[in-house]
Design an enzyme around this catalytic site. Structure first.
Site: not given
Ligand code: CP3
Length: 331
Positions: A23, A27, A36, A72, A144
């Site tokens: 990540r 954010r 964003r 994602d 999910y």
């Molecule tokens: O920087 C990176 O790692 C690349 C991008 C990336 C995102 N999600 C962007 C994202 C990656 C590799 C993921 C993987 C992901 N997404 C996982 C596996 C990793 C883990 O945490 O176990 C999971 C379970 C998700 C599902 C998901 N997508 C969740 C739970 C959330 C919200 C909570 C959070 O952690 O931010 C998202 C949305 C998401 N995916 C955001 C980002 C940057 C936040 C979006 C925003 O509000 O700007």
């Protein structure tokens, strides 16, 4: 030139380990939050110009060895016709196992934006930085889909797995072949390494982990011709079972000391495992965690430094700088 991250995956001896952060594009960075304001999450992911700029934001700030593509784990499911929103995590209609088993195959033309983002990042990132593609592991995607979004314990999903194991296997098969296609597509577009995120497989008991999560992950990675990393956080009880996935390396969370995790995984490369909470503390504590981690690894080849889970959005970017500098200075 072999990039440091890929050299570590080949378990070559290095002056210092490579480092990237799950990540890292997100954010906790003010420049991400600013972008964003002008785009929704899904718009940002599906617009290569924006997604590549976000991917490169942490690369401009820090001496990272990997750039993880901004997308994602749910992105390819949207391309398979599954509607969802992000709030901030994915929200969707709960699906039955049979509905998942009859989803269409992934049409890679519908994720052409991911290919274009990877191309742009490979083009614009410094040559020494590895481009990291990724996918969600089938078990985690199914969690999910069936639950309809995130959950603390995914009880509805776990109940469905228990009540119809055959339908669960068919649904996992569907997702495995789609993710195999998706990962090979990312490698062909220029991803140097790919990671499979199995965020919720740790909820399973050992037997279900080895009969459901492992074969599905293995099939997802089987046709991929770049090095692979499998990451199942909260799954310390399954470390001995994980190498059957056939990945190049395994990510481990912070709950188990890395030397112990490595002994239990055996003869593979490893990634991890600083507690993300360490980055909410002071610089001295961050440096001492790095010293402890590197001591435990003791220079064994095949280690990639990362956190034990995604970086927390409250993390001050200066603390990431402290972490990376401590790794770089260890060489
Ligand atoms: O920087 C990176 O790692 C690349 C991008 C990336 C995102 N999600 C962007 C994202 C990656 C590799 C993921 C993987 C992901 N997404 C996982 C596996 C990793 C883990 O945490 O176990 C999971 C379970 C998700 C599902 C998901 N997508 C969740 C739970 C959330 C919200 C909570 C959070 O952690 O931010 C998202 C949305 C998401 N995916 C955001 C980002 C940057 C936040 C979006 C925003 O509000 O700007």
């Amino acid at each position: 030139m072999t990039r440091r991250l890929e050299a570590a995956l080949q378990r070559r001896t290095l002056d210092r380990p490579p480092v990237w952060i799950m990540r890292q594009a997100g954010r906790y960075l003010p420049e991400y939050r600013q972008l964003r304001e002008r785009h929704t999450f899904q718009e940002a992911v599906s617009t290569p110009e924006v997604a590549s700029a976000i991917t490169l934001q942490p690369i401009h700030r820090f001496a990272l060895d990997g750039a993880v593509i901004f997308a994602d784990i749910m992105t390819p499911l949207e391309a398979m016709g599954v509607d969802m929103t992000f709030d901030p995590g994915p929200r969707l209609r709960p699906h039955t196992l049979d509905e998942v088993a009859s989803l269409p195959d992934l049409d890679v033309d519908r994720v052409g934006f991911v290919e274009e983002t990877i191309r742009r990042v490979r083009d614009q990132a410094p040559a020494h930085v590895s481009v990291i593609g990724f996918a969600g592991a089938p078990l985690t995607l199914l969690a999910y889909l069936v639950q309809g979004g995130g959950s603390k314990d995914f009880m509805h999903f776990r109940g469905a797995l228990r009540s119809d194991p055959l339908a669960a296997a068919a649904a996992l098969d569907r997702l495995s072949s789609a993710m195999a296609t998706y990962l090979a597509f990312q490698a062909a577009a220029g991803a140097d390494v790919v990671q499979l995120f199995d965020s919720w497989a740790g909820l399973l008991d050992r037997r279900s982990f080895s009969t459901l999560a492992v074969p599905a992950a293995e099939r997802s990675l089987s046709g991929v011709d770049v090095p692979t990393i499998y990451f199942a956080p909260g799954a310390g009880h399954t470390l001995e079972l994980q190498p059957s996935v056939g990945a190049t390396a395994y990510g481990v969370d912070w709950r188990i000391p890395i030397d112990e995790a490595w002994d239990r995984l055996g003869d593979v490369a490893i990634q991890g495992n600083i507690d993300p909470a360490v980055l909410l503390g002071d610089p001295e504590a961050i440096r001492s965690e790095v010293v402890d981690l590197l001591d435990r690894v003791g220079g064994r080849p095949g280690h990639i430094v990362n956190l034990g889970h995604g970086i927390d959005r409250r993390t001050p970017p200066e603390n990431v700088q402290v972490l990376i500098e401590a790794i770089v200075a260890s060489g």
